[in-house]
Design a protein around this motif. Structure first.
Motif, mmCIF file in Angstrom:
data_model
loop_
_atom_site.group_PDB
_atom_site.id
_atom_site.type_symbol
_atom_site.label_atom_id
_atom_site.label_comp_id
_atom_site.label_asym_id
_atom_site.label_seq_id
_atom_site.Cartn_x
_atom_site.Cartn_y
_atom_site.Cartn_z
ATOM 1 N N LEU A 176 0.815 -1.218 0.000
ATOM 2 C CA LEU A 176 0.000 0.000 0.000
ATOM 3 C C LEU A 176 0.851 1.271 0.000
ATOM 4 N N GLY A 177 2.148 1.127 0.204
ATOM 5 C CA GLY A 177 3.039 2.286 0.201
ATOM 6 C C GLY A 177 2.937 3.130 1.457
ATOM 7 N N VAL A 178 2.669 2.463 2.593
ATOM 8 C CA VAL A 178 2.557 3.177 3.873
ATOM 9 C C VAL A 178 3.397 2.440 4.910
ATOM 10 N N SER A 179 3.507 3.033 6.091
ATOM 11 C CA SER A 179 4.223 2.379 7.189
ATOM 12 C C SER A 179 3.272 1.429 7.927
ATOM 13 N N LEU A 202 -0.763 1.847 8.720
ATOM 14 C CA LEU A 202 -1.825 0.830 8.600
ATOM 15 C C LEU A 202 -2.713 0.860 9.832
ATOM 16 N N ALA A 203 -2.076 0.875 10.998
ATOM 17 C CA ALA A 203 -2.828 0.878 12.257
ATOM 18 C C ALA A 203 -3.686 2.136 12.363
ATOM 19 N N ARG A 204 -3.114 3.280 11.988
ATOM 20 C CA ARG A 204 -3.891 4.520 12.027
ATOM 21 C C ARG A 204 -5.076 4.444 11.075
ATOM 22 N N GLY A 205 -4.905 3.694 9.985
ATOM 23 C CA GLY A 205 -5.988 3.513 9.015
ATOM 24 C C GLY A 205 -6.989 2.455 9.439
ATOM 25 N N GLY A 206 -6.742 1.821 10.576
ATOM 26 C CA GLY A 206 -7.673 0.822 11.089
ATOM 27 C C GLY A 206 -7.439 -0.585 10.565
ATOM 28 N N GLU A 235 -1.582 8.814 4.540
ATOM 29 C CA GLU A 235 -0.414 8.023 4.954
ATOM 30 C C GLU A 235 0.622 7.914 3.843
ATOM 31 N N ARG A 236 0.175 7.842 2.589
ATOM 32 C CA ARG A 236 1.129 7.812 1.476
ATOM 33 C C ARG A 236 1.880 9.132 1.393
ATOM 34 N N ALA A 237 1.171 10.233 1.626
ATOM 35 C CA ALA A 237 1.823 11.551 1.615
ATOM 36 C C ALA A 237 2.843 11.647 2.748
ATOM 37 N N THR A 238 2.466 11.155 3.915
ATOM 38 C CA THR A 238 3.387 11.141 5.060
ATOM 39 C C THR A 238 4.619 10.314 4.728
ATOM 40 N N GLN A 239 4.402 9.145 4.146
ATOM 41 C CA GLN A 239 5.507 8.253 3.789
ATOM 42 C C GLN A 239 6.426 8.926 2.767
ATOM 43 N N ALA A 240 5.844 9.639 1.806
ATOM 44 C CA ALA A 240 6.645 10.341 0.795
ATOM 45 C C ALA A 240 7.504 11.420 1.458
#
Length: 131
Positions: free
Chosen positions: A78-81, A85-89, A113-118
């Motif tokens: 998904l390109g996130v941490s 994932l946990a924050r996304g439920g 979350e993708r923006a944060t990861q970027a």
């Protein structure tokens, strides 16, 4: 000649390095609970792990292709941490089909979350270039 003298001249037998199934599953990138019982209930030697990586059996190829996938794999797909994932439920393993559905829905949390990861990657690259 004493027993100590005899032992000093002997080369010790190397015992194969083994790991718990959970460790092996993590190294293989698969969800432990989805692996066959004989994998979960035994120990895995380094040679066995190398053999599984070099020539994966059908069950391993199927798990890698379809899941369910462990959190670190879900996060990567998904390109996130994992925290994202946990924050996304999302706390449970997902199948490839479920991951594709989340991507298709592109919920607000995933975009955030993708923006944060970027940003994290950009900052890491900036710091690396400073050195």
């Amino acid at each position: 000649m004493t027993a100590v003298d005899t032992l000093v001249g002997m080369t010790p037998q190397k015992t194969p390095q083994t790991m718990k199934p959970a460790t092996a599953a993590k190294k293989l990138g698969v969800y432990l609970e989805a692996t066959p019982a004989e994998f979960r209930e035994g120990v895995v030697s380094r040679d066995e792990l190398n053999a599984l990586q070099a020539d994966p059996p059908e069950w391993l190829r199927d798990l890698r292709r379809n899941g369910p996938h462990p959190r670190q794999v879900v996060a990567a797909k998904l390109g996130v941490s994992i925290s994202g994932l946990a924050r996304g439920g999302i706390t449970d393993p997902l199948t490839t089909e479920q991951i594709d559905a989340v991507k298709a829905d592109n919920p607000e949390w995933l975009q955030r979350e993708r923006a944060t990861q970027a940003e994290v990657r950009k900052e890491a690259a900036r710091l690396k270039n400073q050195k």
